[in-house]
Design a protein around this motif. Structure first.
Motif, PDB file in Angstrom:
ATOM      1  N   GLU A  62      -8.915 -14.832   1.349  1.00 55.33           N
ATOM      2  CA  GLU A  62      -7.659 -14.067   1.279  1.00 55.33           C
ATOM      3  C   GLU A  62      -6.967 -14.017   2.653  1.00 55.33           C
ATOM      4  O   GLU A  62      -5.807 -13.608   2.745  1.00 55.33           O
ATOM      5  CB  GLU A  62      -7.931 -12.644   0.743  1.00 55.33           C
ATOM      6  CG  GLU A  62      -8.606 -11.665   1.706  1.00 55.33           C
ATOM      7  CD  GLU A  62     -10.133 -11.853   1.846  1.00 55.33           C
ATOM      8  OE1 GLU A  62     -10.660 -12.882   1.380  1.00 55.33           O
ATOM      9  OE2 GLU A  62     -10.776 -10.977   2.453  1.00 55.33           O
ATOM     10  N   LEU A  63      -7.685 -14.398   3.723  1.00 56.27           N
ATOM     11  CA  LEU A  63      -7.095 -14.395   5.071  1.00 56.27           C
ATOM     12  C   LEU A  63      -6.793 -15.821   5.519  1.00 56.27           C
ATOM     13  O   LEU A  63      -7.322 -16.779   4.951  1.00 56.27           O
ATOM     14  CB  LEU A  63      -8.078 -13.775   6.084  1.00 56.27           C
ATOM     15  CG  LEU A  63      -8.559 -12.349   5.843  1.00 56.27           C
ATOM     16  CD1 LEU A  63      -9.583 -11.969   6.904  1.00 56.27           C
ATOM     17  CD2 LEU A  63      -7.403 -11.361   5.860  1.00 56.27           C
ATOM     18  N   ARG A  64      -5.962 -15.966   6.546  1.00 56.14           N
ATOM     19  CA  ARG A  64      -5.766 -17.273   7.211  1.00 56.14           C
ATOM     20  C   ARG A  64      -6.459 -17.140   8.563  1.00 56.14           C
ATOM     21  O   ARG A  64      -6.041 -16.319   9.395  1.00 56.14           O
ATOM     22  CB  ARG A  64      -4.283 -17.583   7.480  1.00 56.14           C
ATOM     23  CG  ARG A  64      -3.283 -17.397   6.349  1.00 56.14           C
ATOM     24  CD  ARG A  64      -3.384 -18.454   5.307  1.00 56.14           C
ATOM     25  NE  ARG A  64      -4.193 -17.951   4.206  1.00 56.14           N
ATOM     26  CZ  ARG A  64      -4.787 -18.696   3.285  1.00 56.14           C
ATOM     27  NH1 ARG A  64      -4.684 -19.977   3.306  1.00 56.14           N
ATOM     28  NH2 ARG A  64      -5.500 -18.165   2.326  1.00 56.14           N
ATOM     29  N   VAL A  65      -7.515 -17.902   8.773  1.00 58.20           N
ATOM     30  CA  VAL A  65      -8.258 -17.829  10.043  1.00 58.20           C
ATOM     31  C   VAL A  65      -8.236 -19.204  10.690  1.00 58.20           C
ATOM     32  O   VAL A  65      -8.831 -20.151  10.154  1.00 58.20           O
ATOM     33  CB  VAL A  65      -9.735 -17.415   9.807  1.00 58.20           C
ATOM     34  CG1 VAL A  65     -10.438 -17.174  11.138  1.00 58.20           C
ATOM     35  CG2 VAL A  65      -9.834 -16.189   8.913  1.00 58.20           C
TER      36      VAL A  65
ATOM     37  N   ALA B 209      -2.380   1.662   9.211  1.00 59.85           N
ATOM     38  CA  ALA B 209      -3.227   1.491   8.012  1.00 59.85           C
ATOM     39  C   ALA B 209      -3.439   0.026   7.609  1.00 59.85           C
ATOM     40  O   ALA B 209      -3.979  -0.247   6.535  1.00 59.85           O
ATOM     41  CB  ALA B 209      -2.671   2.294   6.834  1.00 59.85           C
ATOM     42  N   LYS B 210      -2.993  -0.911   8.423  1.00 62.01           N
ATOM     43  CA  LYS B 210      -3.203  -2.334   8.137  1.00 62.01           C
ATOM     44  C   LYS B 210      -2.945  -3.129   9.413  1.00 62.01           C
ATOM     45  O   LYS B 210      -2.361  -2.615  10.375  1.00 62.01           O
ATOM     46  CB  LYS B 210      -2.238  -2.826   7.056  1.00 62.01           C
ATOM     47  CG  LYS B 210      -0.781  -2.792   7.516  1.00 62.01           C
ATOM     48  CD  LYS B 210       0.105  -3.775   6.806  1.00 62.01           C
ATOM     49  CE  LYS B 210       1.487  -3.814   7.440  1.00 62.01           C
ATOM     50  NZ  LYS B 210       2.394  -4.798   6.935  1.00 62.01           N
TER      51      LYS B 210
ATOM     52  N   SER C 198      -6.519  -5.297   4.567  1.00 58.94           N
ATOM     53  CA  SER C 198      -5.561  -4.389   3.931  1.00 58.94           C
ATOM     54  C   SER C 198      -4.142  -4.955   3.951  1.00 58.94           C
ATOM     55  O   SER C 198      -3.225  -4.383   3.354  1.00 58.94           O
ATOM     56  CB  SER C 198      -5.545  -3.030   4.639  1.00 58.94           C
ATOM     57  OG  SER C 198      -6.786  -2.423   4.509  1.00 58.94           O
ATOM     58  N   SER C 199      -3.957  -6.053   4.671  1.00 58.60           N
ATOM     59  CA  SER C 199      -2.644  -6.709   4.691  1.00 58.60           C
ATOM     60  C   SER C 199      -2.557  -7.641   3.490  1.00 58.60           C
ATOM     61  O   SER C 199      -3.567  -8.165   3.019  1.00 58.60           O
ATOM     62  CB  SER C 199      -2.523  -7.519   5.987  1.00 58.60           C
ATOM     63  OG  SER C 199      -1.495  -8.475   5.879  1.00 58.60           O
TER      64      SER C 199
ATOM     65  N   LEU D 260     -11.357  -6.385  11.001  1.00 60.71           N
ATOM     66  CA  LEU D 260     -11.371  -7.126   9.737  1.00 60.71           C
ATOM     67  C   LEU D 260     -10.945  -6.276   8.521  1.00 60.71           C
ATOM     68  O   LEU D 260     -10.120  -6.732   7.710  1.00 60.71           O
ATOM     69  CB  LEU D 260     -12.768  -7.723   9.526  1.00 60.71           C
ATOM     70  CG  LEU D 260     -12.901  -8.972   8.680  1.00 60.71           C
ATOM     71  CD1 LEU D 260     -11.916 -10.055   9.073  1.00 60.71           C
ATOM     72  CD2 LEU D 260     -14.334  -9.502   8.792  1.00 60.71           C
ATOM     73  N   PRO D 261     -11.463  -5.036   8.385  1.00 66.88           N
ATOM     74  CA  PRO D 261     -11.032  -4.242   7.215  1.00 66.88           C
ATOM     75  C   PRO D 261      -9.515  -4.024   7.193  1.00 66.88           C
ATOM     76  O   PRO D 261      -8.894  -4.000   6.127  1.00 66.88           O
ATOM     77  CB  PRO D 261     -11.771  -2.913   7.393  1.00 66.88           C
ATOM     78  CG  PRO D 261     -12.922  -3.225   8.297  1.00 66.88           C
ATOM     79  CD  PRO D 261     -12.464  -4.333   9.195  1.00 66.88           C
ATOM     80  N   LEU D 262      -8.920  -3.886   8.392  1.00 64.91           N
ATOM     81  CA  LEU D 262      -7.466  -3.660   8.453  1.00 64.91           C
ATOM     82  C   LEU D 262      -6.707  -4.941   8.134  1.00 64.91           C
ATOM     83  O   LEU D 262      -5.640  -4.902   7.505  1.00 64.91           O
ATOM     84  CB  LEU D 262      -7.087  -3.133   9.835  1.00 64.91           C
ATOM     85  CG  LEU D 262      -7.592  -1.708  10.079  1.00 64.91           C
ATOM     86  CD1 LEU D 262      -7.714  -1.396  11.560  1.00 64.91           C
ATOM     87  CD2 LEU D 262      -6.664  -0.712   9.390  1.00 64.91           C
ATOM     88  N   LEU D 263      -7.254  -6.073   8.540  1.00 68.44           N
ATOM     89  CA  LEU D 263      -6.622  -7.366   8.199  1.00 68.44           C
ATOM     90  C   LEU D 263      -6.694  -7.580   6.690  1.00 68.44           C
ATOM     91  O   LEU D 263      -5.767  -8.127   6.077  1.00 68.44           O
ATOM     92  CB  LEU D 263      -7.339  -8.509   8.923  1.00 68.44           C
ATOM     93  CG  LEU D 263      -7.007  -8.632  10.412  1.00 68.44           C
ATOM     94  CD1 LEU D 263      -8.128  -9.347  11.171  1.00 68.44           C
ATOM     95  CD2 LEU D 263      -5.686  -9.371  10.606  1.00 68.44           C
TER      96      LEU D 263
END
Ligand SMILES: NC(=O)c1ccc[n+]([C@@H]2O[C@H](COP(=O)([O-])OP(=O)(O)OC[C@H]3O[C@@H](n4cnc5c(N)ncnc54)[C@H](OP(=O)(O)O)[C@@H]3O)[C@@H](O)[C@H]2O)c1
Length: 287
Positions: free
Chosen positions: A231-234, A91-92, A144-145, A139-142
């Motif tokens: 919200e992500l680290r890319v 789920a993530k 969700s983290s 991406l949607p799962l990332l």
């Protein structure tokens, strides 16, 4: 292949997907991530037998938390199956390690000096568009983290210093105005120039053109994503010159050392940099 029976990981366990996990830097990265503790690694490979053998090799080292899932990044249904599996099972997703490479071996490229139009097109389709499709699907799962990270394995061959056309260089470096559509247009122009024999005249990179353009495009896309998803680290990371199949083992670093230069970026402390390029573990310029 692993079934998708829901077996929730402990809440403090991170989930990592590694592409290109069958060998080279990707395989070593799986060993390092699985060996670090509190990370479940999903090792992906095109070929089930090679992927399963890689998982067994890692398990023999005493790292049990690694599972195989098939992934061919040129196949949309294969990408969708992986995304479904991660969604159902975990789920993530916490870490996406884009480590595959569909390049020809470097010795072949040097001997034939220039790629053909077909290999250039295929190289862009796989290395850039394939990686982008995997990223979009996950991406949607990332998101969700609580601390989603993407590390794109780049190369110093993707640096903008290889572009001899200042306008192209500036466009690719102008992260405030660059869009995915703009990037697509630039890549279409590259292929058109390549096909007509006008790539050098336009100032696209010379030798290994499609590889360099694909890596530069991936760097630019990473910066677009980082801006769109704060919200992500890319981040992008160059492993160094590594002894693997694509260099015909002519590199300076071992696969372990090369992988360490990438996993160190994947495992940077929470709230760390995003939209950056790292060369052998150190933050560096995209140019
Ligand atoms: N080695 C270096 O000196 C160096 C330097 C700079 C950057 N890099 C980058 O480091 C990354 C890893 O390269 P490497 O040196 O470890 O190369 P490698 O040993 O040749 O590994 C390439 C990996 O990509 C996988 N792959 C190829 N096509 C694929 C597809 N369509 N779908 C899924 N996986 C696919 C291969 O899996 P299969 O088993 O299915 O073929 C293999 O696991 C690449 O992004 C490369 O550009 C390497």
């Amino acid at each position: 292949m692993e079934g998708a029976t829901p077996t929730p990981a402990p809440s403090n366990t991170r989930i990592a997907v590694v592409t290109g996990g069958s060998k080279g830097i990707g395989l070593e990265a799986c060993k390092q991530l699985a060996g670090g503790g509190a990370i479940t690694v999903v090792l992906t490979a095109r070929d089930e037998a090679r992927g399963t053998a890689a998982v067994e090799q890692i398990k023999r080292l005493g790292h049990a938390d690694v599972i195989f899932h098939q992934l061919d990044i040129t196949d949309a249904s294969s990408i969708a199956r992986l995304a479904d599996f991660i969604k159902t099972r975990f789920a993530k997703l916490d870490i996406l390690f884009n480590g595959m490479d569909a390049g020809q071996r470097i010795d072949w490229m040097w001997t034939s000096c220039r790629q053909t139009y077909e290999t250039a097109k295929q190289g862009l389709q796989t290395n850039y568009y394939g990686t982008k499709r995997v990223t979009e699907a996950l991406l949607p799962l990332l998101r969700s983290s609580s601390d989603g990270r993407i590390v794109n394995v780049s190369s110093n061959f993707g640096l903008l210093s290889f572009f001899r056309n200042e306008e192209l260089k500036q466009e690719l470096n102008d992260v405030d105005n660059l869009t995915e559509e703009g990037l697509d247009e630039l890549l279409a122009m590259f292929l058109k120039d390549f096909e007509s024999g006008g790539a050098e005249a336009r100032g696209w990179p010379a030798e290994f053109s499609a590889y360099k353009v694909a890596k530069a495009a991936m760097n630019a896309y990473s910066r677009i994503l980082a801006k769109r998803h704060p919200e992500l680290r890319v981040n992008c990371a160059h492993p160094g010159y590594v002894k693997t199949d694509i260099t015909r083992n002519s590199g300076i670093l071992t696969p372990e050392e090369g992988a360490r230069n990438i996993t160190s970026v994947a495992l940077l402390p929470e709230g760390g940099p995003t939209g950056k390029y790292f060369s052998e573990g150190e933050e560096a310029s995209f140019v």
